[in-house]
Design a protein around this motif. Structure first.
Motif, PDB file in Angstrom:
ATOM      1  N   ASP A  86      71.583 -44.492   8.912  1.00 17.80           N
ATOM      2  CA  ASP A  86      70.417 -43.622   9.087  1.00 17.80           C
ATOM      3  C   ASP A  86      70.596 -42.303   8.336  1.00 17.80           C
ATOM      4  O   ASP A  86      69.662 -41.814   7.679  1.00 17.80           O
ATOM      5  CB  ASP A  86      70.185 -43.344  10.578  1.00 17.80           C
ATOM      6  CG  ASP A  86      69.673 -44.557  11.328  1.00 17.80           C
ATOM      7  OD1 ASP A  86      69.203 -45.510  10.672  1.00 17.80           O
ATOM      8  OD2 ASP A  86      69.746 -44.558  12.573  1.00 17.80           O
ATOM      9  N   GLU A  87      71.795 -41.723   8.419  1.00 21.35           N
ATOM     10  CA  GLU A  87      72.056 -40.447   7.750  1.00 21.35           C
ATOM     11  C   GLU A  87      72.012 -40.610   6.231  1.00 21.35           C
ATOM     12  O   GLU A  87      71.437 -39.778   5.520  1.00 21.35           O
ATOM     13  CB  GLU A  87      73.417 -39.912   8.176  1.00 21.35           C
ATOM     14  CG  GLU A  87      73.817 -38.588   7.505  1.00 21.35           C
ATOM     15  CD  GLU A  87      72.846 -37.461   7.807  1.00 21.35           C
ATOM     16  OE1 GLU A  87      72.770 -36.521   6.981  1.00 21.35           O
ATOM     17  OE2 GLU A  87      72.163 -37.512   8.846  1.00 21.35           O
ATOM     18  N   ARG A  88      72.604 -41.693   5.746  1.00 24.00           N
ATOM     19  CA  ARG A  88      72.577 -41.941   4.301  1.00 24.00           C
ATOM     20  C   ARG A  88      71.147 -42.142   3.821  1.00 24.00           C
ATOM     21  O   ARG A  88      70.762 -41.640   2.750  1.00 24.00           O
ATOM     22  CB  ARG A  88      73.435 -43.169   3.977  1.00 24.00           C
ATOM     23  CG  ARG A  88      73.684 -43.389   2.478  1.00 24.00           C
ATOM     24  CD  ARG A  88      74.645 -44.555   2.295  1.00 24.00           C
ATOM     25  NE  ARG A  88      74.897 -44.850   0.900  1.00 24.00           N
ATOM     26  CZ  ARG A  88      75.889 -44.347   0.181  1.00 24.00           C
ATOM     27  NH1 ARG A  88      76.732 -43.485   0.746  1.00 24.00           N
ATOM     28  NH2 ARG A  88      76.058 -44.687  -1.083  1.00 24.00           N
ATOM     29  N   ARG A  89      70.334 -42.836   4.595  1.00 28.70           N
ATOM     30  CA  ARG A  89      68.932 -43.036   4.221  1.00 28.70           C
ATOM     31  C   ARG A  89      68.204 -41.694   4.155  1.00 28.70           C
ATOM     32  O   ARG A  89      67.445 -41.432   3.208  1.00 28.70           O
ATOM     33  CB  ARG A  89      68.242 -43.973   5.214  1.00 28.70           C
ATOM     34  CG  ARG A  89      66.803 -44.296   4.830  1.00 28.70           C
ATOM     35  CD  ARG A  89      66.092 -45.106   5.899  1.00 28.70           C
ATOM     36  NE  ARG A  89      66.672 -46.417   6.094  1.00 28.70           N
ATOM     37  CZ  ARG A  89      67.279 -46.829   7.197  1.00 28.70           C
ATOM     38  NH1 ARG A  89      67.412 -46.002   8.242  1.00 28.70           N
ATOM     39  NH2 ARG A  89      67.754 -48.041   7.287  1.00 28.70           N
ATOM     40  N   ARG A  90      68.402 -40.849   5.148  1.00 32.70           N
ATOM     41  CA  ARG A  90      67.744 -39.542   5.154  1.00 32.70           C
ATOM     42  C   ARG A  90      68.152 -38.719   3.927  1.00 32.70           C
ATOM     43  O   ARG A  90      67.325 -38.032   3.307  1.00 32.70           O
ATOM     44  CB  ARG A  90      68.082 -38.778   6.438  1.00 32.70           C
ATOM     45  CG  ARG A  90      67.394 -39.335   7.683  1.00 32.70           C
ATOM     46  CD  ARG A  90      67.831 -38.577   8.937  1.00 32.70           C
ATOM     47  NE  ARG A  90      67.219 -39.100  10.135  1.00 32.70           N
ATOM     48  CZ  ARG A  90      66.035 -38.739  10.609  1.00 32.70           C
ATOM     49  NH1 ARG A  90      65.337 -37.804   9.966  1.00 32.70           N
ATOM     50  NH2 ARG A  90      65.544 -39.260  11.716  1.00 32.70           N
ATOM     51  N   GLU A  91      69.430 -38.771   3.566  1.00 27.92           N
ATOM     52  CA  GLU A  91      69.901 -38.021   2.400  1.00 27.92           C
ATOM     53  C   GLU A  91      69.238 -38.519   1.122  1.00 27.92           C
ATOM     54  O   GLU A  91      68.832 -37.725   0.270  1.00 27.92           O
ATOM     55  CB  GLU A  91      71.421 -38.151   2.294  1.00 27.92           C
ATOM     56  CG  GLU A  91      72.178 -37.411   3.388  1.00 27.92           C
ATOM     57  CD  GLU A  91      73.668 -37.697   3.368  1.00 27.92           C
ATOM     58  OE1 GLU A  91      74.110 -38.530   2.525  1.00 27.92           O
ATOM     59  OE2 GLU A  91      74.405 -37.096   4.175  1.00 27.92           O
ATOM     60  N   TYR A  92      69.118 -39.835   1.002  1.00 29.03           N
ATOM     61  CA  TYR A  92      68.486 -40.392  -0.184  1.00 29.03           C
ATOM     62  C   TYR A  92      66.999 -40.050  -0.223  1.00 29.03           C
ATOM     63  O   TYR A  92      66.444 -39.752  -1.298  1.00 29.03           O
ATOM     64  CB  TYR A  92      68.680 -41.905  -0.247  1.00 29.03           C
ATOM     65  CG  TYR A  92      69.928 -42.323  -0.987  1.00 29.03           C
ATOM     66  CD1 TYR A  92      70.055 -42.123  -2.356  1.00 29.03           C
ATOM     67  CD2 TYR A  92      70.988 -42.927  -0.316  1.00 29.03           C
ATOM     68  CE1 TYR A  92      71.183 -42.505  -3.043  1.00 29.03           C
ATOM     69  CE2 TYR A  92      72.136 -43.319  -0.994  1.00 29.03           C
ATOM     70  CZ  TYR A  92      72.229 -43.108  -2.364  1.00 29.03           C
ATOM     71  OH  TYR A  92      73.352 -43.486  -3.037  1.00 29.03           O
ATOM     72  N   LEU A  93      66.335 -40.121   0.908  1.00 25.63           N
ATOM     73  CA  LEU A  93      64.906 -39.827   0.927  1.00 25.63           C
ATOM     74  C   LEU A  93      64.639 -38.418   0.392  1.00 25.63           C
ATOM     75  O   LEU A  93      63.666 -38.189  -0.330  1.00 25.63           O
ATOM     76  CB  LEU A  93      64.350 -39.968   2.347  1.00 25.63           C
ATOM     77  CG  LEU A  93      64.388 -41.366   2.971  1.00 25.63           C
ATOM     78  CD1 LEU A  93      63.777 -41.332   4.363  1.00 25.63           C
ATOM     79  CD2 LEU A  93      63.678 -42.389   2.100  1.00 25.63           C
ATOM     80  N   GLU A  94      65.511 -37.499   0.742  1.00 21.60           N
ATOM     81  CA  GLU A  94      65.361 -36.127   0.242  1.00 21.60           C
ATOM     82  C   GLU A  94      65.733 -36.049  -1.233  1.00 21.60           C
ATOM     83  O   GLU A  94      65.008 -35.442  -2.043  1.00 21.60           O
ATOM     84  CB  GLU A  94      66.225 -35.170   1.058  1.00 21.60           C
ATOM     85  CG  GLU A  94      66.080 -33.716   0.633  1.00 21.60           C
ATOM     86  CD  GLU A  94      66.828 -32.753   1.547  1.00 21.60           C
ATOM     87  OE1 GLU A  94      66.809 -31.548   1.261  1.00 21.60           O
ATOM     88  OE2 GLU A  94      67.431 -33.212   2.543  1.00 21.60           O
ATOM     89  N   ALA A  95      66.851 -36.676  -1.596  1.00 18.43           N
ATOM     90  CA  ALA A  95      67.321 -36.611  -2.983  1.00 18.43           C
ATOM     91  C   ALA A  95      66.343 -37.267  -3.946  1.00 18.43           C
ATOM     92  O   ALA A  95      66.250 -36.862  -5.115  1.00 18.43           O
ATOM     93  CB  ALA A  95      68.693 -37.272  -3.096  1.00 18.43           C
ATOM     94  N   TRP A  96      65.627 -38.289  -3.483  1.00 17.22           N
ATOM     95  CA  TRP A  96      64.687 -38.993  -4.355  1.00 17.22           C
ATOM     96  C   TRP A  96      63.375 -38.230  -4.534  1.00 17.22           C
ATOM     97  O   TRP A  96      62.504 -38.676  -5.274  1.00 17.22           O
ATOM     98  CB  TRP A  96      64.394 -40.386  -3.792  1.00 17.22           C
ATOM     99  CG  TRP A  96      65.566 -41.321  -3.868  1.00 17.22           C
ATOM    100  CD1 TRP A  96      66.688 -41.181  -4.639  1.00 17.22           C
ATOM    101  CD2 TRP A  96      65.731 -42.535  -3.129  1.00 17.22           C
ATOM    102  NE1 TRP A  96      67.544 -42.237  -4.428  1.00 17.22           N
ATOM    103  CE2 TRP A  96      66.986 -43.084  -3.514  1.00 17.22           C
ATOM    104  CE3 TRP A  96      64.954 -43.212  -2.188  1.00 17.22           C
ATOM    105  CZ2 TRP A  96      67.471 -44.280  -2.980  1.00 17.22           C
ATOM    106  CZ3 TRP A  96      65.425 -44.404  -1.657  1.00 17.22           C
ATOM    107  CH2 TRP A  96      66.671 -44.931  -2.053  1.00 17.22           C
ATOM    108  N   GLY A  97      63.223 -37.105  -3.842  1.00 18.29           N
ATOM    109  CA  GLY A  97      62.029 -36.282  -4.019  1.00 18.29           C
ATOM    110  C   GLY A  97      60.832 -36.724  -3.212  1.00 18.29           C
ATOM    111  O   GLY A  97      59.699 -36.340  -3.506  1.00 18.29           O
TER     112      GLY A  97
END
Length: 326
Positions: free
Chosen positions: A104-115
């Motif tokens: 879940d944390e990794r997904r949240r980080e990617y969602l932000e990083a992907w813009g």
């Protein structure tokens, strides 16, 4: 060996659960998502062959996604079946809190990083939380790895680790048949999502391309996918998906020429248009997989989440190339 067709309104359409039975031995390959309708589909499908949940001896899961693993815990609770899944996915299927929280944390980080815009991120997370598709009963799992042989339902299955769409995705070769259960490695209609479907996969596009080439090289007569009908020319289908990704890479390069520097969300909008529901992660995830591949191949660079072309004249035939022709 028989197929039970299961409903699925959330992901790639109809799921398959495969019934392997000989004598007193009964096994399932995948179980479907944990919804009332699909639970009924699985019970009714087994009943057509004279079985119920309590009769299942073994469950073989192609990967952790809920439309494949969702009912494993419920079936095991009624039957005490052994549940097999690749060791990379085992903690998620078992409901391990640390593994689930890390994903879940990794997904949240990617969602932000992907813009992805905040409102779209919240929309997606609401979908993920409301449609888990997993039973409240988590199974106890027996982890497996590449090369393991399973004797289930009167059949011998060879485990082949096939990461890309998911980190722990496997296909299972059926001894003596030149056929295999392939889960979501290849599908007859859709191309399995890469990048967004499992954010744990490093270098997702290259990893998936290697899996596709490996499957093509096996030259199976037929494979049984996780969704829809059997695939009669699987090597050709695998290499068609490689070609699809080459074409998509070309489109990503064009998007960077027109919009770059750009983040994955901007590129995904160029590829797929407006995104809703689960596709809010699948779209930019797919764009990221291609952008990441272009960076590693020296065609693009990335700084602060923005991707730009550095070699607009690159030979994309070599960047995304099949290992052979079918």
């Amino acid at each position: 060996m028989d197929r039970i067709i299961l409903g699925n309104d959330e992901f790639e359409g109809e799921n398959n659960a495969y019934v392997l039975h000989e004598g007193d031995s009964l096994a399932l390959v995948d179980t479907g998502i944990a919804t009332t309708d699909v639970r009924d589909d699985l019970r009714e499908g087994l009943a057509e062959y004279g079985y119920e949940f309590a009769d299942v001896d073994d469950i073989v899961l192609t990967h952790f996604h809920p439309d494949h693993a969702g009912l494993a815990g419920e079936v095991q609770s009624e039957s005490d079946a052994t549940v097999y899944v690749h060791e990379a996915d085992a903690p998620l299927v078992e409901g391990d809190e640390a593994a689930t929280a890390a994903l879940d944390e990794r997904r949240r980080e990617y969602l932000e990083a992907w813009g992805i815009p905040p409102a779209k991120r919240e929309e997606l997370l609401g979908v993920v939380e409301s449609v888990t598709g997993l039973s409240e009963t988590n199974p106890t799992v027996t982890p497996i790895e590449d090369g393991d042989t399973l004797e289930v339902g009167g059949h011998t299955l060879e485990t082949v680790h096939a990461p890309g769409h998911a980190l722990g995705l496997c296909w299972f070769e059926i001894a003596g048949r030149n056929q295999a259960f392939v889960g979501d490695v290849i599908l007859p209609v859709y191309t399995p999502n890469v990048g967004g479907a499992d954010v744990r996969v490093e270098r997702p596009l290259e990893t998936y391309l290697e899996t596709l080439r490996a499957l093509a090289d096996r030259d199976y007569d037929r494979v049984w996918p996780g969704h829809r009908d059997p695939i009669e020319e699987p090597s050709e289908r695998a290499l068609t998906i490689v070609d699809h990704h080459r074409e998509r890479t070309e489109r990503v390069v064009t998007a960077l020429e027109e919009h770059g520097p750009a983040d994955p969300w901007t590129v995904s909008a160029d590829l797929f248009g407006e995104l809703e529901g689960i596709h809010i992660v699948h779209g930019p995830g797919e764009a990221f997989a291609h952008l990441d591949h272009l960076v590693h191949e020296g065609v693009a660079s990335v700084e602060d989440g923005q991707y730009r072309l550095v070699d607009g004249d690159a030979d994309l035939e070599s960047v995304v190339a099949p290992s052979r022709t079918p």
